[in-house]
Every structure is written in structure tokens, then in C-alpha cells.
Design an enzyme around this catalytic site. Sequence first.
Site, short mmCIF file in Angstrom:
data_model
loop_
_atom_site.label_atom_id
_atom_site.label_comp_id
_atom_site.label_asym_id
_atom_site.label_seq_id
_atom_site.Cartn_x
_atom_site.Cartn_y
_atom_site.Cartn_z
N ASP A 125 -2.65 -1.26 10.38
CA ASP A 125 -3.02 -1.13 8.96
C ASP A 125 -3.33 -2.47 8.28
O ASP A 125 -3.41 -2.54 7.05
CB ASP A 125 -1.99 -0.31 8.17
N LYS A 144 0.85 -1.20 0.00
CA LYS A 144 0.00 0.00 0.00
C LYS A 144 0.88 1.24 0.00
O LYS A 144 2.05 1.19 0.42
CB LYS A 144 -0.95 0.03 1.20
O1 C5P Z 1 -0.38 -1.18 15.11
P1 C5P Z 1 1.03 -1.50 14.80
O2 C5P Z 1 1.55 -2.66 15.61
O3 C5P Z 1 1.29 -1.67 13.36
O4 C5P Z 1 1.86 -0.23 15.24
C1 C5P Z 1 3.26 -0.27 15.41
C2 C5P Z 1 3.68 0.91 16.23
O5 C5P Z 1 3.51 2.12 15.48
C3 C5P Z 1 2.88 1.13 17.49
O6 C5P Z 1 3.40 0.39 18.55
C4 C5P Z 1 3.02 2.62 17.71
O7 C5P Z 1 4.28 2.92 18.26
C5 C5P Z 1 3.04 3.18 16.30
N1 C5P Z 1 1.71 3.61 15.83
C6 C5P Z 1 1.15 4.76 16.37
N2 C5P Z 1 -0.08 5.17 15.95
C7 C5P Z 1 -0.74 4.49 14.99
C8 C5P Z 1 -0.19 3.33 14.42
C9 C5P Z 1 1.06 2.92 14.87
O8 C5P Z 1 1.74 5.41 17.26
N3 C5P Z 1 -1.93 4.93 14.58
#
Ligand code: C5P
Length: 284
Positions: free
Chosen positions: A141, A16
Amino acid sequence: MAATVNTLLTLKSPAKINLFLRVLGKRSDGYHELATLMQAVSLCDTLTIQLNDSCDKLSCTDSTIPTDDSNLVLKATSLFRNKTGLKSTFSINLEKVIPHQAGLGGGSSNAATTLWACNKLTNAQIPDSVLAEWAAEIGSDVAFFLSPGTAYCTGRGEILKPVKVNYSTNFTIIKPKEGLSTPKIFGKLQISSLQHRDPESILKGFCEGNYDYFNDLETAALDELPLLKDMKQQLHLNGFTSVTMSGSGSSFFCTGSGIIPNGLKYYNVFPIVRKPGNWYTEVK
Ligand code: C5P
């Protein structure tokens, strides 16, 4: 248990790009509130998956990628079993093409593709909207990939609103050797320095053919990896019309055409979408 219909599926697992990405604020759970328009593109991994009668087995063409429980593919099979109560197990091979630490959602896409495939292979008939809710437990995502391929995503990124943006646009994705860590870039972000732009009006612009590509995470990424600043400047000088970071970097997607500096990996891509009931194909 639901009847088994398919025995083996070979599916594209697309990357993406974030056509625009606004960070609206930091939340009390540590995540950031986002408003982003995401688009699936024709740069794809290939996932081959079949039911087995022993335990989950994952292999990958890229030996640098772990194939243990930390891989989001195996998080997806395990989540699928927990949510459905089914005992099904799967053999999966992942042919990796999408670079990692690039802001292209490769691992998230693999997880979403796996969830969709598990649903098909077991004939569990879970609606995509429910799979998308489950997907958010794997990562922010992952849910996007269960949309039709173009979606305005809010919340952590997991709240989807499918939108129609009529592109004839091709993109060149350009990636330096160095990757970037998503938590690190979110951690570096200075929210107070961001412009207060209204994401809904930017979205409206996109729907009307006014493509305002930008990314609020870009300044933090350029700060973390200064060579990206030179790279962006060079790509503009070399002819590209727009040069925008995808996600938390380190890749840029570019419009127009230009010369790509030596040593940089690049991919010519186009937007892809999927029809209800089908998974993604690369056909334009
Ligand atoms: O949700 P995911 O595990 O992909 O996110 C990885 C990291 O990216 C989270 O631990 C956070 O530090 C950051 N993140 C964030 N806000 C979001 C998505 C991700 O701060 N909306």
C-alpha cells in the site's frame, strides 16, 4: 548528476483508511487479490528531510520505532538510489503521530513521502506514476500515497485508479491499545466465507454518494482480538452511525458522532487530497 534545488523539506505523511475493502482471492505468490477504495486523511506524521554528504541518517520521536535499515523510510532512500543511480544521501527526522499496527498505513506513508521528497530534493524529476511503480517494491500500500489521495486500488493493492469521491464526511478513528499484524490477519481469513459482492458497483455507489463502508478483513481481525467485537458494538450503542475496521486493524473509523469509551485513543480526521506537483497538506 541532476542539480540540487531544495535543501530541506518538511512534509506531512498522512494516514489512510480503507473506505471499503474486498478480498477477491488468494494468489499463487501468497498475496491476496484486493479491491479497495483508499482515502488519505488528516492524521499525519511529519517528515523533515535534507540532503547530506555522508550517509542516510534517520531519527524518530517514537523510541519504539526502529531507525535502522528495517524502517521503510530507509528502504525508500535506498530504493531511490538504486533506481536512479544517484548517490545522494539524506538526513531524516520522523515525528510520529499515526499509531502502528492500526491498519492506517503509517509506515507505508512514511516510505512514499520519503520517495517523493528524494525526488524533489535531488530534482530527479521522476513522474509520480513511476515513483508509484517503485513504491510497490517496498510494500503493497505504499503506492497509494503517490495517488491524489483517493484511489481505487487493486492487485496486491498497488494498482491505482484515482477516483473523485465528494465527501463532506468527517471520521473518528478509534484505536485500542492492542495492535494487529497484517500477515496474521490475512493468514486467518476464510475466503470461502466472504460475500461475493461486486467491488465495481460498490465503487460506483461511493462516487454517487452512497457510502457502503465495509471490510472483508474485519471478521478475521475480530476473531484474532475478540475485544474488538465488544468495542464495535459499544461504539454503535454510543451513537456512531457506522463503525468499520481500517485495513487489517486494529483501528476503526466511525461516522456520525458518539461517546468514546474511556481509555481508547481517538483522532478526529477529515479526508485530504493533493494537487499534482504538491504533497499533502492538512488544510480542509
Ligand atoms: O506488501 P506488504 O509487505 O505490506 O504485505 C505484508 C503482508 O500482508 C504480506 O506478507 C502478506 O502476508 C499480507 N498481504 C497479503 N495480500 C496483500 C497485501 C498484504 O496477503 N494484498
